[in-house]
Design an enzyme around this catalytic site. Sequence first.
Site, PDB file in Angstrom:
ATOM      1  N   ARG A 298       0.826  -1.204   0.000  1.00  0.00           N
ATOM      2  CA  ARG A 298       0.000   0.000   0.000  1.00  0.00           C
ATOM      3  C   ARG A 298       0.863   1.257   0.000  1.00  0.00           C
ATOM      4  NH1 ARG A 298      -4.650  -2.615   4.012  1.00  0.00           N
ATOM      5  NH2 ARG A 298      -5.685  -3.737   2.305  1.00  0.00           N
ATOM      6  N   TYR A 442      -6.098  -1.418  -7.030  1.00  0.00           N
ATOM      7  CA  TYR A 442      -5.502  -2.607  -6.410  1.00  0.00           C
ATOM      8  C   TYR A 442      -4.880  -2.328  -5.047  1.00  0.00           C
ATOM      9  CZ  TYR A 442      -1.038  -1.457  -8.951  1.00  0.00           C
ATOM     10  OH  TYR A 442       0.094  -0.881  -9.468  1.00  0.00           O
ATOM     11  N   GLU A 443      -4.524  -3.421  -4.373  1.00  0.00           N
ATOM     12  CA  GLU A 443      -4.068  -3.390  -2.965  1.00  0.00           C
ATOM     13  C   GLU A 443      -5.131  -2.810  -2.039  1.00  0.00           C
ATOM     14  OE1 GLU A 443      -1.790  -5.226  -2.539  1.00  0.00           O
ATOM     15  OE2 GLU A 443      -0.994  -5.254  -4.560  1.00  0.00           O
ATOM     16  N   GLY A 444      -6.385  -3.149  -2.310  1.00  0.00           N
ATOM     17  CA  GLY A 444      -7.508  -2.618  -1.547  1.00  0.00           C
ATOM     18  C   GLY A 444      -7.973  -1.321  -2.169  1.00  0.00           C
ATOM     19  N   GLN A 449      -9.692   1.487   1.737  1.00  0.00           N
ATOM     20  CA  GLN A 449      -8.738   2.247   2.552  1.00  0.00           C
ATOM     21  C   GLN A 449      -9.467   3.254   3.447  1.00  0.00           C
ATOM     22  OE1 GLN A 449      -5.627   1.201   2.405  1.00  0.00           O
ATOM     23  NE2 GLN A 449      -6.206  -0.166   0.739  1.00  0.00           N
TER      24      GLN A 449
END
Length: 598
Positions: A298, A442-444, A449
Amino acid sequence: MPTYTPPLRDMQFVMHEVLKVSDEFKALPPHAEVDADTINAVLEEGGKFAAEVAFPLNISGDTEGCKLDKSTHEVTTPQGFKEAYAKYVEGGWAALSCDPAYGGQGLPFVVNQCFYEMMNSANQAWTMYPGLSHGAYECLHAHGTEEQKKIYLPKLTSGEWTGTMCLTEPHCGTDLGLLRTKAEPQADGTYKITGAKIFISAGEHDMTSNIVHLVLARLPDAPVGSKGISLFVVPKFKVNADGSLGERNAIYCGGLEHKMGIHGNATAQIVIDGATGTMVGQPNKGLAAMFVMMNAARLGVGNQSLGLTEVAYQNALAYAKDRIQMRSLSGTKAKDKPADPIIVHPDVRKMLLTAKAYAEGGRALQCFCALLLDKELSHPDEKVRKESGEMLALLTPIVKAFITDNGYEAATMCQQVFGGHGYIKEWGMEQYVRDARINMIYEGTNTIQSLDLLGRKILGNNGATLKKFGKLVGQLVEEEGVNEKMAEFINPIAYLGDQMTKFTTEIGFRGMQNPDEVGAAAVDYLRVAGHLVFGYFFARMAQVALREIAAGNTDPFYQAKLQTARFYFAKLFPETATLMRTARAGSKVLMDTDLALA
């Protein structure tokens, strides 16, 4: 064709003049001898690698993309990628911030982050191949067995092997509690892993001899949901006892995604057909171990958008100075030309300054977070380590979501500066827009977030960590509150800092009555928090600039910094008022809409 110049001067300003990292490092035993000259020398060479090796492959890599041989499941990366990676390994760049015990150079993480900002400006798709290895390295370094560390860490440190994180499956995105990949225990202590993963960045390629996949899977007796997930290391090639490569493991690429951007990176569909793996950490505790890698990723994704913001800004600025069109509204500026450069027009300047402000604010935040990570990992005082980790946890979703939202906006604005040429491939701007779009997903996703920030990081501990950041703001306000030259920078953050307590309490109270209120407010809330953080760092940067000017320093850099800070507070920071109003509008106008969404 685009160009790129590493922003070394601004990096040095943030690290040495604002954050004073060398002084901070003196309290960290592993980095006590790292001084400004060392940092500057490393980053100067890193900038050369980014600009001269990675950058020239950006447009060609996007055009060519990756190719999958379905008969062998092997992926060929774009022309020049493999050779560039060999230079990367030869130069020791993979080992920059890794543990010397495994062949690393042991430099602070903040140096690595600045290097990677430049790499992301140069070529985000290429940089993702070595970039993901850092997360795999951190995860195994923190949770691997001694045998796993011995086998994998030296190779990940040197860059001889790369790593991936295999989380997502076709039927589930962020909701990893739904994953179905199975891990069956074997008599020799290994596990047979079977399942399918998608969206695996750098999941297959021809740049290294082995790829170390970290895979989430379920044991046969695992509890349902996220509490029943374990983590396994599953290499592309099995590793013999002497460290040499053995037979091909049953994990391979079944297809490549056809994507909007980052075409030079192989986003793979991974098939796992009884592959051999070993467990990382404890049974059913895999998600906690993987979070080491996810949090690193992140921060990395925020850095990707920071890099794109910088390179898009540089090219838009150069174009705006050169492109002539119409005359200035306030009178002719270029009397020797048939029209004025478009940089004289107010709205063009607004777009350029937006990108510049988002780059400089993002750089300050990224360096601050990297310094927090260095302190969390290396400070001898347990209290400092704990507080640094807490602050980093609070800021990580802001880095990921706020910087990537800003990065996409900045890239789009910079494309707009080019007018019709911004839509044409050879100018490079449309690629920056396409590449920047994935970083919000991506990555949440950025909504995830936002929920993490408001629901877990703030309301989850009754705002305790937020109050600690508020104290930093309060200290700066107290220090400069009577300085009239700082008023335009201090007053906005002092006002918003006071408002944040009431704003947070109000949203939290509503959420206790109806959890949808948190979901409805979260995205707006994160942007408000992001502006508070950016505002704090712009005030600190303005503080340094004003002191240098008062001391007689005539370097125009400092006046430029003040002008950017003034623009930020006048044109971007006021967004917070609207965001707080929309956050307070509540969930009813969203959820009581069955007929509208029928």
